[in-house]
Design an enzyme around this catalytic site. Structure first.
Site, PDB file in Angstrom:
ATOM      1  N   ARG A 167      20.945  -3.014  22.488  1.00 41.82           N
ATOM      2  CA  ARG A 167      21.845  -2.910  21.963  1.00 41.82           C
ATOM      3  C   ARG A 167      22.721  -4.227  22.022  1.00 41.82           C
ATOM      4  O   ARG A 167      22.585  -5.077  23.751  1.00 41.82           O
ATOM      5  CB  ARG A 167      23.516  -2.045  22.099  1.00 41.82           C
ATOM      6  CG  ARG A 167      24.567  -2.041  21.406  1.00 41.82           C
ATOM      7  CD  ARG A 167      25.889  -1.049  21.301  1.00 41.82           C
ATOM      8  NE  ARG A 167      25.822  -0.931  22.685  1.00 41.82           N
ATOM      9  CZ  ARG A 167      26.960   0.393  22.744  1.00 41.82           C
ATOM     10  NH1 ARG A 167      26.665   1.268  21.802  1.00 41.82           N
ATOM     11  NH2 ARG A 167      26.903   0.535  24.063  1.00 41.82           N
ATOM     12  N   ASP A 244      37.989   3.369  23.332  1.00 39.17           N
ATOM     13  CA  ASP A 244      36.588   3.430  24.707  1.00 39.17           C
ATOM     14  C   ASP A 244      35.787   2.146  23.159  1.00 39.17           C
ATOM     15  O   ASP A 244      34.165   2.328  23.569  1.00 39.17           O
ATOM     16  CB  ASP A 244      35.976   4.690  25.287  1.00 39.17           C
ATOM     17  CG  ASP A 244      35.476   5.382  24.776  1.00 39.17           C
ATOM     18  OD1 ASP A 244      36.832   6.266  24.149  1.00 39.17           O
ATOM     19  OD2 ASP A 244      34.338   5.861  24.657  1.00 39.17           O
TER      20      ASP A 244
HETATM   21  P1  AMP Z   1      29.980   8.186  23.387  1.00 40.01           P
HETATM   22  O1  AMP Z   1      30.311   9.437  22.958  1.00 40.01           O
HETATM   23  O2  AMP Z   1      28.455   7.416  23.817  1.00 40.01           O
HETATM   24  O3  AMP Z   1      30.438   7.325  23.410  1.00 40.01           O
HETATM   25  O4  AMP Z   1      29.910   8.194  25.376  1.00 40.01           O
HETATM   26  C1  AMP Z   1      30.656   9.058  25.766  1.00 40.01           C
HETATM   27  C2  AMP Z   1      30.559   9.254  26.934  1.00 40.01           C
HETATM   28  O5  AMP Z   1      29.873  10.278  27.842  1.00 40.01           O
HETATM   29  C3  AMP Z   1      30.095   7.403  27.621  1.00 40.01           C
HETATM   30  O6  AMP Z   1      31.107   7.431  29.265  1.00 40.01           O
HETATM   31  C4  AMP Z   1      29.345   7.764  28.052  1.00 40.01           C
HETATM   32  O7  AMP Z   1      28.641   7.205  28.662  1.00 40.01           O
HETATM   33  C5  AMP Z   1      29.003   9.386  28.556  1.00 40.01           C
HETATM   34  N1  AMP Z   1      27.886   9.875  28.148  1.00 40.01           N
HETATM   35  C6  AMP Z   1      27.481  10.262  26.614  1.00 40.01           C
HETATM   36  N2  AMP Z   1      26.230  11.004  26.965  1.00 40.01           N
HETATM   37  C7  AMP Z   1      26.292  10.315  28.525  1.00 40.01           C
HETATM   38  C8  AMP Z   1      24.772  11.081  28.418  1.00 40.01           C
HETATM   39  N3  AMP Z   1      23.752  11.388  28.097  1.00 40.01           N
HETATM   40  N4  AMP Z   1      24.510  11.135  30.481  1.00 40.01           N
HETATM   41  C9  AMP Z   1      25.465  10.248  31.213  1.00 40.01           C
HETATM   42  N5  AMP Z   1      26.462  10.253  30.469  1.00 40.01           N
HETATM   43  C10 AMP Z   1      26.217  10.321  28.584  1.00 40.01           C
HETATM   44 MG    MG Z   2      31.029   5.492  23.250  1.00 37.73          MG
END
Ligand code: AMP
Ligand code: MG
Length: 481
Positions: A167, A244
């Site tokens: 990204r 976030d």
């Molecule tokens: P997102 O839904 O991508 O915005 O993720 C929300 C939070 O969950 C963020 O802190 C991400 O880094 C964490 N997160 C999402 N998927 C994973 C994964 N497969 N392993 C570790 N952390 C994750």
């Molecule tokens: Mg996110």
């Protein structure tokens, strides 16, 4: 290669040094040639796969996972952070702008909690296609340089190939980054973050001036309004506008559960977990304002030692949001129906049009294209008749004439503001299903080519303009990981 590490250099209160995992069999699935050139990256296939899967470190990288908090669906989570992403550093692009390069799906970090640090191929490709489509639509967005498959299979609802998506963002500083330090009463760090944000995204603000916090808030509002209005113009529903996922750069980020509006209804929600419609299409401006209020809270103690005085200074700025937004929204809608600016009569016209589109369940994108066509093609009047908006159409023609706007000028303005093609949900899903099955890139590339010129009909455009058979009434998205 990487030329600076501004964020990593802020120290380990801001981000933790952590290396990406090395996949065994990285292979390029998607590579964004134009963007790569823009970033000054001239690489062999082997280097592309190596550097953007985490197998090798791009020279100059200081890989880190950023710390941040966030309000998710209105609830504060003090401890989020990059759980599966590695910021490598920054490069200067051909426009002399600093761009951050981040790998996502590149393995566990100190912020992974229970996650595996990985990304499935479907969400990786979805992010690539959606962000490139948004970019071509003229909407501020993070972009994707590449999707590299790692050769690994991971468990989601079923087994699925894993991928690393790269990204590119002006920066990854989020409202949630400020909240992380505010929750820990770390005022010095908030000030550091303010200064970096100003340097990167609001360079006209004087960093040495005590009014910088209020100026920053006011300009963040402007950037967010510009963003949300452009989403509203093309029918983009973000789906997870948590703090976030709100970047201070004013770019769209996180394409997990996003979708495009089909039939016009401001209450439309596609995300499976958004039960209360918090992030519905028509609620996005309210949420942007709510998110900026959370940012304002983080700045209060820097604005004034006395909390009440700080609040008194901040409130008028936050309260300027609705008026500024309405002005920008009216302007945008005026352009969508061929007027240079939104005055009272034009505002009434677009409001009436939206209520008719809602009443008769008309497709958001197609209706504007049909209206535009009706200005130059007499035969398309039959189509307008079908849309059941003939009375409105007469009123519209009358107002254009009264405003001395020629059909040619109206047509041109509409053509610049109404896409003929958008990344429709059923086409995205079909392509994601295909790629999960056989890793073939042909269908994606054909779709991406059409999405690159969303305001111009090409030979292949009609293949992607169709509305989903169910009008997307049963469509659901998931927070893809
Ligand atoms: P997102 O839904 O991508 O915005 O993720 C929300 C939070 O969950 C963020 O802190 C991400 O880094 C964490 N997160 C999402 N998927 C994973 C994964 N497969 N392993 C570790 N952390 C994750
Ligand atoms: Mg996110």
């Amino acid at each position: 290669m990487i030329t600076s590490n501004q964020y990593a250099d802020l120290g380990d209160l801001f981000s933790r040094f952590t290396k990406p995992e090395k996949p065994k069999l990285p292979q390029v699935l998607l590579w964004n040639n134009i963007l790569a050139t823009d970033l000054g990256l001239d690489l062999s296939d082997e280097q592309k796969a190596g550097y953007f899967s985490g197998q090798q470190l791009l020279p100059g990288s200081k890989p880190t996972a950023m710390a941040y908090s966030g309000h998710q669906f209105g609830h504060f989570n003090p401890q989020l952070g990059d759980g599966r992403a590695h910021l490598l550093g920054e490069v200067i692009d051909t426009h002399k702008k600093l761009q951050e390069i981040q790998l996502k799906g590149s393995g566990r970090t100190p912020f992974s909690r229970n996650g595996d640090g990985k990304c499935g191929i479907k969400p990786a490709v979805r992010e690539y296609i959606m962000s490139e489509a948004m970019y071509a639509l003229g909407i501020p967005t993070t972009r994707c340089l590449s999707v590299i498959t790692t050769g690994e299979s991971i468990h989601r609802q079923t087994q699925t190939p894993a991928a690393v998506v790269t990204r590119i963002a002006g920066s990854h500083i989020r409202v949630g980054t400020f909240e992380y330090f505010a929750a820990r009463s770390m005022q010095t760090e908030i000030e550091t973050l303010v200064d970096l944000t100003i340097a990167r995204h609001y360079p006209k603000i004087d960093k040495n001036c005590q009014s910088k916090y209020l100026k920053l808030l006011s300009q963040v509002i402007d950037k967010q309004i510009n963003l949300i209005v452009s989403w509203m113009r093309v029918g983009f529903i973000h789906g997870v506008m948590n703090t976030d996922n709100t970047l201070l750069s004013g770019q769209t980020i996180d394409y997990g559960p996003c979708a495009m509006l089909g039939v016009y209804d401001p209450a439309t929600v596609y995300s499976s977990i958004d039960n209360n419609g918090r992030y519905a299409f028509g609620n996005q401006a309210n949420i942007a304002q709510w998110n900026i209020a959370r940012l304002a809270e983080c700045l209060l103690r820097l604005i004034h030692d006395d909390e009440q005085q700080a609040i008194d200074l901040v409130i008028p700025i936050l309260e300027s949001f609705p008026e500024k937004y309405n002005h920008a929204f009216n302007q945008m809608m005026a352009n969508k129906i061929g007027f240079d600016e939104g005055h009272v009569e034009v505002n009434k016209l677009h409001q009436k049009l939206l209520s008719l589109m809602f009443k008769h369940q008309l497709d958001y994108t197609q209706t504007f294209v049909q209206l535009q066509q009706s200005l130059i093609a007499a035969e398309s009047h039959a189509e307008i008749n079908n849309l059941k908006i003939i009375e409105w159409h007469k009123m519209w023609q009358y107002t254009l004439k009264e405003s001395n706007i020629s059909h040619e000028n109206a047509y041109q303005l509409m053509a610049n503001n109404n896409p003929v093609v958008i990344p429709r949900n059923h086409h995205i899903e079909k392509i994601l299903h295909q790629v999960e099955g056989d890793l073939s890139t042909k269908p994606m590339e054909a779709f991406l080519t059409v999405l690159q010129t969303p305001y111009v009909i090409t030979k292949a455009t009609p293949l992607y303009q169709d509305i989903a058979p169910d009008g997307d009434l049963n469509y659901q998205t998931f927070c893809g990981t």
